[in-house]
Scaffold this active site. Structure first.
Site, PDB file in Angstrom:
ATOM      1  N   HIS A   1       0.852  -1.198   0.000  1.00 49.13           N
ATOM      2  CA  HIS A   1       0.000   0.000   0.000  1.00 49.13           C
ATOM      3  C   HIS A   1       0.878   1.236   0.000  1.00 49.13           C
ATOM      4  O   HIS A   1       1.724   1.401   0.876  1.00 49.13           O
ATOM      5  CB  HIS A   1      -0.912   0.003   1.233  1.00 49.13           C
ATOM      6  CG  HIS A   1      -2.090  -0.908   1.078  1.00 49.13           C
ATOM      7  ND1 HIS A   1      -3.279  -0.687   1.742  1.00 49.13           N
ATOM      8  CD2 HIS A   1      -2.274  -2.018   0.323  1.00 49.13           C
ATOM      9  CE1 HIS A   1      -4.145  -1.637   1.401  1.00 49.13           C
ATOM     10  NE2 HIS A   1      -3.553  -2.467   0.553  1.00 49.13           N
TER      11      HIS A   1
ATOM     12  N   TYR B   1      -9.664   5.114   6.802  1.00 53.40           N
ATOM     13  CA  TYR B   1     -10.061   5.457   8.167  1.00 53.40           C
ATOM     14  C   TYR B   1     -11.109   6.564   8.055  1.00 53.40           C
ATOM     15  O   TYR B   1     -10.808   7.650   7.571  1.00 53.40           O
ATOM     16  CB  TYR B   1      -8.864   5.983   8.951  1.00 53.40           C
ATOM     17  CG  TYR B   1      -7.740   4.987   9.137  1.00 53.40           C
ATOM     18  CD1 TYR B   1      -6.843   4.704   8.099  1.00 53.40           C
ATOM     19  CD2 TYR B   1      -7.582   4.317  10.342  1.00 53.40           C
ATOM     20  CE1 TYR B   1      -5.819   3.789   8.263  1.00 53.40           C
ATOM     21  CE2 TYR B   1      -6.545   3.393  10.514  1.00 53.40           C
ATOM     22  CZ  TYR B   1      -5.683   3.138   9.472  1.00 53.40           C
ATOM     23  OH  TYR B   1      -4.666   2.219   9.637  1.00 53.40           O
TER      24      TYR B   1
ATOM     25  N   PRO C   1      -5.664  -0.039  18.241  1.00 53.20           N
ATOM     26  CA  PRO C   1      -5.362  -0.537  16.886  1.00 53.20           C
ATOM     27  C   PRO C   1      -5.390   0.540  15.790  1.00 53.20           C
ATOM     28  O   PRO C   1      -5.025   0.272  14.657  1.00 53.20           O
ATOM     29  CB  PRO C   1      -6.465  -1.564  16.648  1.00 53.20           C
ATOM     30  CG  PRO C   1      -7.587  -1.123  17.518  1.00 53.20           C
ATOM     31  CD  PRO C   1      -6.963  -0.499  18.716  1.00 53.20           C
TER      32      PRO C   1
ATOM     33  N   LYS D   1      -0.279  -0.658  15.068  1.00 51.74           N
ATOM     34  CA  LYS D   1       1.100  -0.718  15.553  1.00 51.74           C
ATOM     35  C   LYS D   1       1.405  -1.892  16.487  1.00 51.74           C
ATOM     36  O   LYS D   1       2.576  -2.116  16.801  1.00 51.74           O
ATOM     37  CB  LYS D   1       1.442   0.591  16.283  1.00 51.74           C
ATOM     38  CG  LYS D   1       1.493   1.803  15.361  1.00 51.74           C
ATOM     39  CD  LYS D   1       2.493   1.604  14.236  1.00 51.74           C
ATOM     40  CE  LYS D   1       2.559   2.808  13.323  1.00 51.74           C
ATOM     41  NZ  LYS D   1       3.421   2.542  12.145  1.00 51.74           N
TER      42      LYS D   1
ATOM     43  N   TYR E   1       3.232   6.231  10.038  1.00 55.49           N
ATOM     44  CA  TYR E   1       2.447   5.084   9.595  1.00 55.49           C
ATOM     45  C   TYR E   1       3.361   3.991   9.017  1.00 55.49           C
ATOM     46  O   TYR E   1       3.175   2.812   9.288  1.00 55.49           O
ATOM     47  CB  TYR E   1       1.438   5.538   8.526  1.00 55.49           C
ATOM     48  CG  TYR E   1       0.301   4.545   8.314  1.00 55.49           C
ATOM     49  CD1 TYR E   1       0.278   3.712   7.202  1.00 55.49           C
ATOM     50  CD2 TYR E   1      -0.734   4.435   9.235  1.00 55.49           C
ATOM     51  CE1 TYR E   1      -0.749   2.799   7.011  1.00 55.49           C
ATOM     52  CE2 TYR E   1      -1.770   3.529   9.047  1.00 55.49           C
ATOM     53  CZ  TYR E   1      -1.776   2.723   7.935  1.00 55.49           C
ATOM     54  OH  TYR E   1      -2.804   1.805   7.750  1.00 55.49           O
TER      55      TYR E   1
HETATM   56  C1  PHB Z   1      -6.909  -4.550   9.901  1.00 52.79           C
HETATM   57  O1  PHB Z   1      -6.753  -4.810   8.694  1.00 52.79           O
HETATM   58  O2  PHB Z   1      -7.387  -5.386  10.708  1.00 52.79           O
HETATM   59  C2  PHB Z   1      -6.475  -3.194  10.403  1.00 52.79           C
HETATM   60  C3  PHB Z   1      -5.971  -2.260   9.495  1.00 52.79           C
HETATM   61  C4  PHB Z   1      -5.563  -1.024   9.973  1.00 52.79           C
HETATM   62  C5  PHB Z   1      -5.665  -0.733  11.326  1.00 52.79           C
HETATM   63  C6  PHB Z   1      -6.168  -1.677  12.231  1.00 52.79           C
HETATM   64  C7  PHB Z   1      -6.578  -2.913  11.764  1.00 52.79           C
HETATM   65  O3  PHB Z   1      -5.259   0.484  11.791  1.00 52.79           O
END
Ligand code: PHB
Ligand code: APR
Length: 390
Positions: A72, A201, A293, A297, A385
């Site tokens: 990504h 997000y 989450p 991280k 990130y």
């Molecule tokens: C996930 O794919 O489960 C996932 C992706 C990004 C995050 C948290 C979980 O910040």
């Protein structure tokens, strides 16, 4: 039994440490409470920093990540009914993240330890730690009905937040910092094609939502839910209805929904132990810290701990130096606190807090608008990130 390093916990931290030590001629025994099937059944996030991918490659399990992982180069922020893509690769001069489920990564670690005849005992009970402040520590446990004693030079506590290792550190040598949020993440795994080719997000006045994936036919979606909600409170239809209200219409109108093949609620909290070393015991991974989450991280921090700790063990066994071991806790904690900062910043910026005043809600919107309008702000987010340097 005798080994150089007794490793308590067979999750990502313990298994990666065992493999890296093995590659450097340092013996270990992993003691895991659950069965292998149970460990491999855990559904966890899988956004790998570049440092994590490099560590997995060093451990000899980089091939499948390279073949099946999704590179990504951007992340999406859903806001004001639009998806704003942040050019992570451009803003970090070439750094990217790789989406590859932690479940798969743990499977790869178990497989390579089996191939390399690693000693991994699963179904272990009643692990106890002894003589931590001497140079002859040992661990006892029960395995397959037999009482075992493992004499070692060092003990690595990779046993997660609830394990016995951190409990073995006297309170006089340990401060714990805790933060909990009045909400969690309800996550759904569905056998449907991901709605986006980037992780999105989404901030919304109804609450946070997240679009992610595991592969081309497996999607992972989350919505923020109040603490105290139970999975049984949420039918699949209720989930999809709420999810679609929280994401920009370009997602809501194109998403392919389907039955959940896994549905769970994870609490959002943060925790840091301000000391990861006591005598011959060293903590790594969730045993020493937990992050919400939001910044993806948790696994990546476990890996950077393992990097620092494995380098310190190598320095001891190859050069006879204890300097890196003595500095492990302070070195690892510097990166841990910076990563906690980032995870908390993302959580505050993107979630709806029930305690927020109207003033704070306006500031949150301004925060996101500033982020999306400032190259400096987006660069800061991007460099965190993809992962701060080790
Ligand atoms: C996930 O794919 O489960 C996932 C992706 C990004 C995050 C948290 C979980 O910040
Ligand atoms: N005896 C032996 N093993 C134990 C004990 C015990 N008393 N208590 C816990 N364990 C095992 C757990 O069963 C688990 O498999 O320790 C392991 C710890 O693994 P994780 O919790 O996965 O922690 P870690 O290896 O540090 O990896 C961190 O996993 O939990 C996620 O979000 C977290 O992504 C992050 C990553």
């Amino acid at each position: 039994m005798k080994t150089d390093v007794a490793i308590i916990g067979g999750g990502p931290a313990g298994m990666l440490l065992s493999q890296i030590l093995d590659l450097n001629g340092i013996s270990s025994i992993v003691l895991e409470r659950q069965t292998k099937e149970y460990v491999l059944g855990r559904i966890r996030a899988g956004v790998l920093e570049q440092g994590t991918v490099e560590m997995m490659s060093k451990a000899g399990i980089g091939d499948r990540i390279e073949k099946e992982g999704f590179i990504h180069e951007s992340i999406g922020i859903g806001f004001d009914d639009a998806v704003h893509s942040i050019d992570v690769v451009g803003l970090t001069n070439g750094s990217v993240v790789t989406v590859y489920g932690q479940t798969e990564l743990t499977k790869d670690l178990y497989q390579i330890r089996e191939e390399t005849k690693g000693v991994v005992l699963t179904g272990v009970e009643d692990v106890q730690l002894y003589q931590l402040t001497t140079d002859e520590p040992y661990v006892t446990c029960r395995h397959a009905g037999e009482n075992l004693r493992i004499d070692c030079d060092f003990i690595a506590g990779c046993d997660g937040f609830h394990g016995p290792s951190r409990q073995a550190i006297p309170v006089s040598h340990l401060n714990e910092y805790h933060l909990s949020y009045p909400y969690g993440w309800l996550g759904v795994l569905s056998e449907t094609p991901p709605v986006c080719d980037e992780v999105v997000y989404s901030n919304h006045e109804r609450g946070f939502a997240l679009c992610s994936m595991r592969n081309k036919e497996l999607s992972r979606y989350y919505i923020q839910v109040p603490s105290g909600d139970r999975v049984s409170d949420w039918s699949d239809d209720d989930f999809w209805k709420e999810f679609k209200q929280r994401v920009p219409n370009v997602i809501a109108s194109t998403i392919v929904t389907g039955p959940s093949i896994e549905k769970s609620i994870a609490p959002l909290r943060a925790f840091v132990a301000d000391n990861l070393n006591y005598g011959r015991l060293f903590l790594a991974g969730d045993a020493g810290h937990i992050v919400p989450p939001t910044g993806a991280k948790g696994l990546n921090l476990a890996v950077s701990d393992v990097y620092y700790l494995s380098e310190a063990f190598k320095s001891f066994y190859k050069q006879g130096s204890e300097k890196d071991l003595s500095n492990y806790s302070s070195t690892a904690l510097r990166r841990i606190w910076k990563t906690v900062r980032f995870s908390l910043m993302c959580t505050k910026m993107l979630h709806l807090s029930p305690q927020s005043t109207p003033f704070e809600k306006e500031v949150q919107k301004a925060e996101i608008r500033y982020l999306l309008s400032s190259k400096a702000a987006m660069t800061t987010l991007a460099e965190n990130y993809v992962g701060l340097p080790y």
